[in-house]
Scaffold this motif. Structure first.
Motif, mmCIF file in Angstrom:
data_model
loop_
_atom_site.group_PDB
_atom_site.id
_atom_site.type_symbol
_atom_site.label_atom_id
_atom_site.label_comp_id
_atom_site.label_asym_id
_atom_site.label_seq_id
_atom_site.Cartn_x
_atom_site.Cartn_y
_atom_site.Cartn_z
ATOM 1 N N PHE A 1 6.422 4.467 -39.800
ATOM 2 C CA PHE A 1 5.749 3.222 -38.623
ATOM 3 C C PHE A 1 3.977 3.828 -38.256
ATOM 4 O O PHE A 1 4.662 5.177 -37.661
ATOM 5 N N LYS A 2 3.195 3.752 -37.973
ATOM 6 C CA LYS A 2 1.647 4.236 -37.910
ATOM 7 C C LYS A 2 1.540 3.485 -36.522
ATOM 8 O O LYS A 2 1.340 2.713 -35.770
ATOM 9 N N ILE A 3 2.338 4.817 -35.023
ATOM 10 C CA ILE A 3 1.763 4.692 -34.025
ATOM 11 C C ILE A 3 0.897 5.995 -33.322
ATOM 12 O O ILE A 3 1.022 6.383 -32.338
ATOM 13 N N LYS A 4 -0.479 5.549 -34.169
ATOM 14 C CA LYS A 4 -1.433 6.777 -33.477
ATOM 15 C C LYS A 4 -1.484 6.416 -31.940
ATOM 16 O O LYS A 4 -1.109 5.343 -31.602
ATOM 17 N N ASN A 5 -1.866 7.697 -31.717
ATOM 18 C CA ASN A 5 -2.387 7.879 -29.958
ATOM 19 C C ASN A 5 -1.123 6.954 -29.395
ATOM 20 O O ASN A 5 -1.748 6.970 -27.691
ATOM 21 N N THR A 6 -0.418 6.955 -29.489
ATOM 22 C CA THR A 6 1.320 6.138 -28.506
ATOM 23 C C THR A 6 1.666 7.319 -27.606
ATOM 24 O O THR A 6 1.441 8.854 -27.584
ATOM 25 N N GLN A 7 1.430 6.933 -26.203
ATOM 26 C CA GLN A 7 1.946 8.057 -25.242
ATOM 27 C C GLN A 7 3.213 7.781 -24.809
ATOM 28 O O GLN A 7 4.109 6.621 -24.600
ATOM 29 N N PHE A 8 4.316 8.590 -24.479
ATOM 30 C CA PHE A 8 5.637 8.398 -24.896
ATOM 31 C C PHE A 8 5.644 9.793 -23.043
ATOM 32 O O PHE A 8 5.631 10.692 -23.700
ATOM 33 N N MET A 9 5.643 9.054 -22.245
ATOM 34 C CA MET A 9 6.034 9.932 -20.978
ATOM 35 C C MET A 9 7.077 9.781 -20.271
ATOM 36 O O MET A 9 8.284 8.993 -20.041
ATOM 37 N N GLU A 10 7.872 10.987 -19.741
ATOM 38 C CA GLU A 10 9.364 11.674 -20.065
ATOM 39 C C GLU A 10 10.633 10.708 -20.503
ATOM 40 O O GLU A 10 11.239 9.989 -19.725
ATOM 41 N N CYS A 11 10.463 10.573 -21.672
ATOM 42 C CA CYS A 11 10.903 9.699 -22.257
ATOM 43 C C CYS A 11 12.351 10.569 -22.744
ATOM 44 O O CYS A 11 12.078 12.124 -23.389
ATOM 45 N N LYS A 12 13.284 9.813 -23.236
ATOM 46 C CA LYS A 12 14.752 10.492 -23.905
ATOM 47 C C LYS A 12 14.369 10.019 -25.591
ATOM 48 O O LYS A 12 14.707 8.275 -25.676
ATOM 49 N N LEU A 13 14.480 10.576 -26.229
ATOM 50 C CA LEU A 13 13.955 9.829 -27.729
ATOM 51 C C LEU A 13 14.959 10.604 -28.704
ATOM 52 O O LEU A 13 14.656 11.775 -29.825
ATOM 53 N N GLN A 14 16.260 10.509 -28.496
ATOM 54 C CA GLN A 14 17.431 11.707 -28.792
ATOM 55 C C GLN A 14 18.060 10.505 -30.234
ATOM 56 O O GLN A 14 17.706 9.421 -29.991
ATOM 57 N N ASP A 15 18.293 11.319 -31.313
ATOM 58 C CA ASP A 15 18.168 10.938 -32.904
ATOM 59 C C ASP A 15 16.855 10.079 -32.868
ATOM 60 O O ASP A 15 17.176 9.097 -33.845
ATOM 61 N N ALA A 16 15.822 9.702 -32.394
ATOM 62 C CA ALA A 16 15.345 8.821 -32.920
ATOM 63 C C ALA A 16 14.723 9.310 -33.930
ATOM 64 O O ALA A 16 14.346 10.867 -34.657
ATOM 65 N N ASP A 17 14.187 8.705 -35.127
ATOM 66 C CA ASP A 17 13.972 9.254 -36.179
ATOM 67 C C ASP A 17 12.456 8.404 -36.597
ATOM 68 O O ASP A 17 11.749 7.431 -36.446
ATOM 69 N N PHE A 18 11.860 9.532 -37.173
ATOM 70 C CA PHE A 18 9.818 9.853 -37.294
ATOM 71 C C PHE A 18 10.282 9.798 -38.393
ATOM 72 O O PHE A 18 8.414 9.709 -39.634
ATOM 73 N N THR A 19 10.482 10.213 -39.338
ATOM 74 C CA THR A 19 10.730 10.409 -40.913
ATOM 75 C C THR A 19 9.338 9.411 -41.381
ATOM 76 O O THR A 19 9.510 8.018 -41.709
ATOM 77 N N ASN A 20 8.611 10.009 -42.066
ATOM 78 C CA ASN A 20 7.388 8.735 -43.036
ATOM 79 C C ASN A 20 6.616 8.653 -42.217
ATOM 80 O O ASN A 20 5.566 7.715 -42.829
#
Length: 194
Positions: free
Chosen positions: A110-129
């Motif tokens: 996925f293309k998520i350029k310039n996205t803001q993640f603030m104080e988030c839990k991203l445990q086991d999130a997939d950013f492959t490719n």
């Protein structure tokens, strides 16, 4: 402010609506606010959200095929476990996440350029490719998040924690890291830092 267009709603506020029972009635929402709404297992495919805000909403098992989030749609305090964002429409995508639970979320390819993640839990999130260039992970927990063939140029990891990123398998040009966070970059080399 309702209008006469059957597939368009502008400037409405929805509070404690259960959209898992009552499905979304239209295909485009502009400048709408959703507070404490339940979207569990809701099919939001092909729905367009322009400058919408979601506060304390539940998106468990939501379906987002070709869903559009544009003009800085904001998610605050939302539960978004296992959401497949990689199915969203990327055209003019603009999202901000604040204090959200995004564990097991997929941003694969996925293309998520310039996205803001603030104080988030991203445990086991997939950013492959994925292309996460210019993304900011401000005070985010990235425990067990997967970074494989990820483009992370100019991405800000300085206040993120618990990430492990192999610099030989990802593009990290001008990415920002704190001194403490450098351990997450050398983990792949099986060395001991003390």
């Amino acid at each position: 402010m309702k209008n006469n267009y059957p597939n368009f709603i502008f400037n409405e506020t929805y509070t404690q609506q259960d959209f898992s029972i009552t499905k979304l009635s239209v295909k485009e929402y502009d400048t709408c606010v959703f507070v404490n709404c339940d979207f569990t297992e809701t099919d939001m495919s092909l729905v367009i959200f322009l400058e919408c805000t979601f506060i304390d909403c539940n998106f468990t098992k939501v379906i987002l095929k070709e869903t559009c989030f544009r003009d800085d749609s904001v998610f605050e305090g939302c539960k978004m476990i296992g959401v497949y964002f990689d199915q969203c429409d990327t055209f003019l995508l603009s999202i901000t996440f604040r204090n959200c639970i995004l564990n097991y979320a997929s941003f694969h390819g996925f293309k998520i350029k310039n996205t803001q993640f603030m104080e988030c839990k991203l445990q086991d999130a997939d950013f492959t490719n994925a292309d996460i260039s210019g993304v900011t992970f401000d005070q985010c927990d990235l425990n067990n998040a997967v970074f494989q063939n990820t483009i992370a140029s100019k991405t800000d990891f300085r206040s993120a924690k618990n990430y492990k990123i192999d610099p030989t398998k990802n593009i990290l040009k001008k990415a920002k890291f704190s001194h403490d966070g450098l351990i997450g970059l050398v983990d792949a080399f099986d060395i001991i830092v003390s």
